[in-house]
Design a protein around this motif. Sequence first.
Motif, mmCIF file in Angstrom:
data_model
loop_
_atom_site.group_PDB
_atom_site.id
_atom_site.type_symbol
_atom_site.label_atom_id
_atom_site.label_comp_id
_atom_site.label_asym_id
_atom_site.label_seq_id
_atom_site.Cartn_x
_atom_site.Cartn_y
_atom_site.Cartn_z
ATOM 1 N N ILE A 122 41.274 44.930 43.286
ATOM 2 C CA ILE A 122 40.448 44.341 44.351
ATOM 3 C C ILE A 122 39.975 42.939 43.991
ATOM 4 N N ILE A 123 39.665 42.726 42.715
ATOM 5 C CA ILE A 123 39.178 41.407 42.293
ATOM 6 C C ILE A 123 40.263 40.354 42.472
ATOM 7 N N GLN A 124 41.496 40.686 42.054
ATOM 8 C CA GLN A 124 42.605 39.751 42.228
ATOM 9 C C GLN A 124 42.884 39.496 43.702
ATOM 10 N N ALA A 161 42.203 43.262 32.195
ATOM 11 C CA ALA A 161 40.854 43.839 32.285
ATOM 12 C C ALA A 161 40.904 45.361 32.344
ATOM 13 N N LYS A 162 41.885 45.922 33.049
ATOM 14 C CA LYS A 162 41.976 47.381 33.158
ATOM 15 C C LYS A 162 42.138 48.020 31.789
ATOM 16 N N HIS A 163 43.063 47.488 31.005
ATOM 17 C CA HIS A 163 43.324 48.047 29.678
ATOM 18 C C HIS A 163 42.091 47.929 28.789
ATOM 19 N N PHE A 164 41.411 46.775 28.859
ATOM 20 C CA PHE A 164 40.239 46.557 28.014
ATOM 21 C C PHE A 164 39.120 47.537 28.336
ATOM 22 N N TRP A 165 38.792 47.695 29.626
ATOM 23 C CA TRP A 165 37.683 48.566 29.988
ATOM 24 C C TRP A 165 38.018 50.036 29.791
ATOM 25 N N MET A 199 35.853 50.407 36.054
ATOM 26 C CA MET A 199 37.052 51.055 36.580
ATOM 27 C C MET A 199 36.891 51.431 38.051
ATOM 28 N N HIS A 200 35.644 51.640 38.470
ATOM 29 C CA HIS A 200 35.380 51.948 39.881
ATOM 30 C C HIS A 200 35.796 50.777 40.766
ATOM 31 N N VAL A 201 35.778 49.568 40.197
ATOM 32 C CA VAL A 201 36.196 48.375 40.930
ATOM 33 C C VAL A 201 37.671 48.070 40.695
ATOM 34 N N LEU A 202 38.150 48.302 39.478
ATOM 35 C CA LEU A 202 39.520 47.919 39.124
ATOM 36 C C LEU A 202 40.579 48.920 39.563
ATOM 37 N N VAL A 203 40.217 50.214 39.624
ATOM 38 C CA VAL A 203 41.219 51.254 39.905
ATOM 39 C C VAL A 203 41.651 51.319 41.365
ATOM 40 N N SER A 260 32.371 39.154 38.396
ATOM 41 C CA SER A 260 32.015 38.171 37.370
ATOM 42 C C SER A 260 31.874 38.826 36.003
ATOM 43 N N TRP A 261 31.109 39.922 35.915
ATOM 44 C CA TRP A 261 30.903 40.515 34.586
ATOM 45 C C TRP A 261 32.091 41.355 34.129
ATOM 46 N N ILE A 262 32.884 41.868 35.072
ATOM 47 C CA ILE A 262 34.049 42.658 34.686
ATOM 48 C C ILE A 262 35.126 41.771 34.090
ATOM 49 N N LEU A 263 35.366 40.615 34.719
ATOM 50 C CA LEU A 263 36.420 39.718 34.239
ATOM 51 C C LEU A 263 35.964 38.838 33.088
ATOM 52 N N ASN A 264 34.680 38.471 33.051
ATOM 53 C CA ASN A 264 34.166 37.587 31.992
ATOM 54 C C ASN A 264 32.856 38.143 31.429
ATOM 55 N N PRO A 265 32.914 39.276 30.753
ATOM 56 C CA PRO A 265 31.675 39.930 30.305
ATOM 57 C C PRO A 265 30.858 39.125 29.296
ATOM 58 N N PHE A 266 31.505 38.277 28.506
ATOM 59 C CA PHE A 266 30.776 37.567 27.455
ATOM 60 C C PHE A 266 30.273 36.202 27.890
#
Length: 422
Positions: free
Chosen positions: A258-260, A378-382, A397-401, A335-341
Motif C-alpha cells: 500500500i505504501i508503494q 521493509a517486509k522482510h525487515f519487519w 505488517m498490517h500496512v505492508l501485507v 513514514s516510520w515503517i519505511l524510515n524507522p530511524f
Amino acid sequence: MSNGNLKPSGLREHFESKHSSHVGTSLEAFKLRRVRYDQKATLSSYGFSAPGKPLLEASYKVSYMIAREKKPHITGETLVKPCALEMAKIVLGEEAAKQLSQVSLSNDTVRQRIKDMSEDITAQVVNEIKQSPAKISMQIDESTDVSNHSQLLLSWDLIGSICTDGAPAMIGKKSGFIAMVKEKAPHVLTTHCVLHRQALASKTLPKKFKEAMRIVVQTVNFIRGRALNQRLFKKLCDEIGAEHGVLLYHTEGRDVDIIQARGKVVAFTRKLPIWSRRVESGNLANFPILDNILIGDGKKLSVEIIQEVKNHLEVLSTNFEGYFSDIDDLTMESSWILNPFSFDISRMSDNDLSKDDFIEFQENPRKKADFERAGMDAKHFWCEQISAYPSLAIRAMHVLVPFTITYLCETGFSALLNMKSK
C-alpha cells in the motif's frame, strides 16, 4: 491397470468368465479374504508388491507436470507413458522399457497423485498461516467457477485484510460482500484494487478520444479473435521491424504494498497539472509517440485538440483524487515503517502504547545495522522483528501485507475455469 480395463462392463465380464466360482459371493466375504491375505502376506507370495521408490517418485513427478501444465489426467496414460516407452526402447533397449512400464500413470492414479500433493501443500500452508502471529491478506474478485459457485476456503479469524475489484456486489454498503465480512469480522481491513480504480478514473475520455479508443479495442479484439489473424499480425510486425509482435488483452500486474502504491498514485496526480501546462504550450514530451508522428509529418496539433487533451488531464486529476481519497491516510504510518530511524518520534501520540517500544527500538544499534543491511525490503525487515518487537512488527505488517491489486486472484480463477472446462 489402464483406464479402459476398469470399465464396469469389462470388469463384470472378466469376473463372470474367469472367476465364475465366486459369482454370488458377498462383498463382506471378499473383505474378509482381503484381511486374511494382508495378515499372511499372501499377495507378496503371488508376486504382488508395492512399487519401488524410484517408480513411485517418477509417477508423482509426471503427475505434477501434468497438473502444472493444466492437462487432462488421462494424458499420462495416453501420451506421456507411450512416448516414454518408445524412447526408452529405441535409446536404452527393451529391458529399460520393461522397467519403465511399471510406472503407474493411469487416469485414476494421476488424479490421486495430484490430490495427495495438493492436500500436502494445503496442510503446509495452513500450518504456516496458523503459526503466523500476523493476519493474512486476501484478494477477492467478483468471479465464480463454471458451476456458478464461489470459491473460499479460509476461516475469517485468520484474515487481516481483503483486496476487492470494487464491483457493486463487493463493496455495496448493505448487501455487498465487504459489508457482510465486516459484520462477521470487524477487524478485517479492506482495500480496493488500485488497477481497477485507475481504470475507473481513466474512463472519462472526451468523445473524440473515446472514438479512437473504440477503434483500437475493436482492432485488438479482431486480431486476437482468431489464431490466423494473430499469425498474420505477427508476420506484419516482423516485416515492418516492429519492436513487439504479440497483442495482449492486459498486462501482468506486479503486486506492490500500500505504501508503494500510495507513492506511485501521489506522484502521478502531481505530474498531471505539469503535463497539462506543457500541452497548452505545445510541448508533447509526455506523449512521445504522438510527438514523433507530428514531427515526421511536419504538423502541429490544432488548438481544439490541445484544449481536449488539457481538459481530459484536468478531469483525470479530479477523478484520481476522488477514487484515491483514502490513500493519504497512511502518511504517518508509512513514514516510520519505511524510515524507522529517521522518524520524528514526537509525531506519535503519547497515548499510543507502541511509542515506548519504538523509542527502545530506535536506540538499539544492532537493529539499525539490521535495517541498513535489509535495504529497501521493509517486509522482510519487519518480519524479523516479530519476536523482539511484536507490537511494532504486527502494526507494520498490517500496512505492508494487504494486497493492492487482484491480479493473482483473477489469474487463479482463469486457470480454474480452464481446468474445469476441459
